[in-house]
Write a protein that holds these residues in place. Structure first.
Motif, PDB file in Angstrom:
ATOM      1  N   GLN A  94      24.273 -19.435  16.590  1.00 61.61           N
ATOM      2  CA  GLN A  94      24.267 -18.884  17.954  1.00 61.61           C
ATOM      3  C   GLN A  94      25.274 -17.744  18.080  1.00 61.61           C
ATOM      4  O   GLN A  94      24.949 -16.681  18.630  1.00 61.61           O
ATOM      5  N   ASN A  95      26.475 -17.959  17.565  1.00 58.53           N
ATOM      6  CA  ASN A  95      27.502 -16.917  17.643  1.00 58.53           C
ATOM      7  C   ASN A  95      27.075 -15.660  16.886  1.00 58.53           C
ATOM      8  O   ASN A  95      27.271 -14.531  17.357  1.00 58.53           O
ATOM      9  N   TRP A  96      26.490 -15.846  15.717  1.00 61.89           N
ATOM     10  CA  TRP A  96      26.088 -14.719  14.877  1.00 61.89           C
ATOM     11  C   TRP A  96      25.030 -13.873  15.577  1.00 61.89           C
ATOM     12  O   TRP A  96      25.128 -12.647  15.650  1.00 61.89           O
ATOM     13  N   GLU A  97      24.013 -14.524  16.099  1.00 67.37           N
ATOM     14  CA  GLU A  97      22.922 -13.806  16.758  1.00 67.37           C
ATOM     15  C   GLU A  97      23.403 -13.113  18.028  1.00 67.37           C
ATOM     16  O   GLU A  97      23.101 -11.936  18.261  1.00 67.37           O
ATOM     17  N   ARG A 106      30.014  -7.702  13.029  1.00 74.45           N
ATOM     18  CA  ARG A 106      30.175  -9.112  12.692  1.00 74.45           C
ATOM     19  C   ARG A 106      30.649  -9.319  11.259  1.00 74.45           C
ATOM     20  O   ARG A 106      30.276  -8.566  10.357  1.00 74.45           O
ATOM     21  N   GLY A 107      31.424 -10.381  11.079  1.00 76.27           N
ATOM     22  CA  GLY A 107      31.797 -10.831   9.744  1.00 76.27           C
ATOM     23  C   GLY A 107      31.718 -12.351   9.710  1.00 76.27           C
ATOM     24  O   GLY A 107      32.014 -13.007  10.706  1.00 76.27           O
ATOM     25  N   ASP A 135      27.045  -5.184   8.730  1.00 73.14           N
ATOM     26  CA  ASP A 135      27.898  -6.369   8.786  1.00 73.14           C
ATOM     27  C   ASP A 135      29.095  -6.187   7.859  1.00 73.14           C
ATOM     28  O   ASP A 135      29.032  -5.470   6.862  1.00 73.14           O
ATOM     29  N   LEU A 136      30.180  -6.875   8.181  1.00 68.26           N
ATOM     30  CA  LEU A 136      31.353  -6.874   7.315  1.00 68.26           C
ATOM     31  C   LEU A 136      31.080  -7.718   6.069  1.00 68.26           C
ATOM     32  O   LEU A 136      30.212  -8.597   6.091  1.00 68.26           O
ATOM     33  N   PRO A 137      31.799  -7.476   4.979  1.00 69.37           N
ATOM     34  CA  PRO A 137      31.625  -8.283   3.765  1.00 69.37           C
ATOM     35  C   PRO A 137      31.943  -9.758   4.015  1.00 69.37           C
ATOM     36  O   PRO A 137      32.656 -10.093   4.970  1.00 69.37           O
ATOM     37  N   PRO A 138      31.445 -10.650   3.165  1.00 71.73           N
ATOM     38  CA  PRO A 138      31.764 -12.078   3.296  1.00 71.73           C
ATOM     39  C   PRO A 138      33.266 -12.305   3.137  1.00 71.73           C
ATOM     40  O   PRO A 138      33.947 -11.554   2.433  1.00 71.73           O
ATOM     41  N   VAL A 139      33.764 -13.342   3.794  1.00 70.67           N
ATOM     42  CA  VAL A 139      35.207 -13.604   3.793  1.00 70.67           C
ATOM     43  C   VAL A 139      35.506 -14.961   3.163  1.00 70.67           C
ATOM     44  O   VAL A 139      34.913 -15.974   3.527  1.00 70.67           O
ATOM     45  N   ALA A 242      33.480   1.351   9.577  1.00 73.80           N
ATOM     46  CA  ALA A 242      32.067   1.522   9.214  1.00 73.80           C
ATOM     47  C   ALA A 242      31.886   1.615   7.710  1.00 73.80           C
ATOM     48  O   ALA A 242      30.921   1.073   7.149  1.00 73.80           O
ATOM     49  N   LYS A 243      32.819   2.279   7.034  1.00 77.06           N
ATOM     50  CA  LYS A 243      32.740   2.419   5.575  1.00 77.06           C
ATOM     51  C   LYS A 243      32.907   1.072   4.868  1.00 77.06           C
ATOM     52  O   LYS A 243      32.356   0.855   3.794  1.00 77.06           O
ATOM     53  N   LEU A 244      33.679   0.183   5.485  1.00 79.20           N
ATOM     54  CA  LEU A 244      33.892  -1.140   4.900  1.00 79.20           C
ATOM     55  C   LEU A 244      32.651  -2.011   4.982  1.00 79.20           C
ATOM     56  O   LEU A 244      32.435  -2.893   4.147  1.00 79.20           O
ATOM     57  N   CYS A 245      31.829  -1.781   5.992  1.00 78.84           N
ATOM     58  CA  CYS A 245      30.655  -2.618   6.226  1.00 78.84           C
ATOM     59  C   CYS A 245      29.587  -2.404   5.151  1.00 78.84           C
ATOM     60  O   CYS A 245      29.577  -1.413   4.434  1.00 78.84           O
ATOM     61  N   ILE A 246      28.677  -3.364   5.083  1.00 80.01           N
ATOM     62  CA  ILE A 246      27.570  -3.298   4.133  1.00 80.01           C
ATOM     63  C   ILE A 246      26.676  -2.108   4.484  1.00 80.01           C
ATOM     64  O   ILE A 246      26.290  -1.950   5.648  1.00 80.01           O
ATOM     65  N   PRO A 247      26.367  -1.260   3.507  1.00 81.54           N
ATOM     66  CA  PRO A 247      25.555  -0.055   3.806  1.00 81.54           C
ATOM     67  C   PRO A 247      24.106  -0.389   4.121  1.00 81.54           C
ATOM     68  O   PRO A 247      23.627  -1.475   3.824  1.00 81.54           O
TER      69      PRO A 247
END
Length: 247
Positions: A94-97, A106-107, A135-139, A242-247
């Motif tokens: 729910q939070n993700w969507e 989002r991450g 989206d941000l990379p997995p943590v 933005a550069k950190l996020c998944i392209p």
């Protein structure tokens, strides 16, 4: 020759002085109290965010996104997805969507145990989290030793991180505190983006290791969330994020 040596000494002294000035300048953080957020905010940073789990209960993400006080607003959110080899955060889907629909970056993060099979922990995360462009990379949330030696913690964490990089084609982020990083991880993980926890003290994280995210409070308030919530800043501007996020 003597004049050359004197000139070199002067240059070294000037360079050292400049380095010290930049160091002191970097260390200074300006905090401003915002009653709306319930905490003192480090206003040196432009990009602010939160991290949440099921403990924040039902979140109105549009209210989170719309809240703005002066130039401060919430731009990103780290959301708990999984823990160990079987646990999945009840509020993640729910939070993700809803965070995505509200327009937040989002991450997703995984709470890691070095006493559990890292491959199975990676599978648990992949089964739950579908990361896409923007989206941000997995943590990797790694903050407890479970009485394991540093060598075991490093080897198991490395496996999880490598599995994530294979799956999502991006280098994962490590979340931890300074003591844990320096005690158990060390320089083997210096190539990974770092999200550092450091609060209850009015200063930047005192770490030689460069970091990208700083979790500076765990008692913040924001519209749309009835409980307190962790607050973070990003060390950079919107282009850097933005550069950190998944392209």
């Amino acid at each position: 020759m003597k004049r050359i040596w004197i000139g070199l000494i002067i240059l070294i002294v000037l360079a050292s002085g400049a380095a010290l000035w930049w160091y002191l300048r970097e260390k200074r953080v300006q905090f401003v109290r915002y009653e709306e957020f319930g905490i003192d905010m480090p206003v040196n940073y432009d990009i602010h965010g939160i991290d949440v789990s099921k403990f924040q209960k039902d979140i109105n993400w549009h209210a989170v996104k719309q809240m703005q006080v002066d130039n401060i607003r919430i731009s990103f959110a780290f959301i708990k997805a999984t823990e160990g080899i079987t646990r999945q955060d009840a509020a993640f889907k729910q939070n993700w969507e809803r965070a995505g629909k509200a327009g937040l970056i989002r991450g997703a993060y995984h709470f890691f145990y070095s006493t559990r099979d890292p491959i199975k922990q990676a599978i648990n995360f992949r089964n739950v989290v579908d990361l896409t462009s923007g989206d941000l990379p997995p943590v990797l949330d790694i903050e407890t030793s479970n009485n394991q030696p540093a060598a075991v913690i490093r080897s198991t964490a490395k496996i999880w991180l490598e599995e994530m990089e294979k799956a999502y084609k991006v280098k994962p982020i490590i979340y931890t505190n300074i003591h844990f990083y320096e005690t158990y991880l060390g320089n083997e993980f210096d190539d990974y983006p770092l999200w550092i926890a450091h609060y209850y003290q009015k200063e930047r994280p005192a770490s030689k290791r460069p970091w990208l995210f700083w979790q500076h409070s765990d008692i913040g308030r924001v519209n749309g969330i009835r409980t307190t919530v962790d607050f973070n800043v990003f060390k950079g501007d919107s282009t850097d994020l933005a550069k950190l996020c998944i392209p």
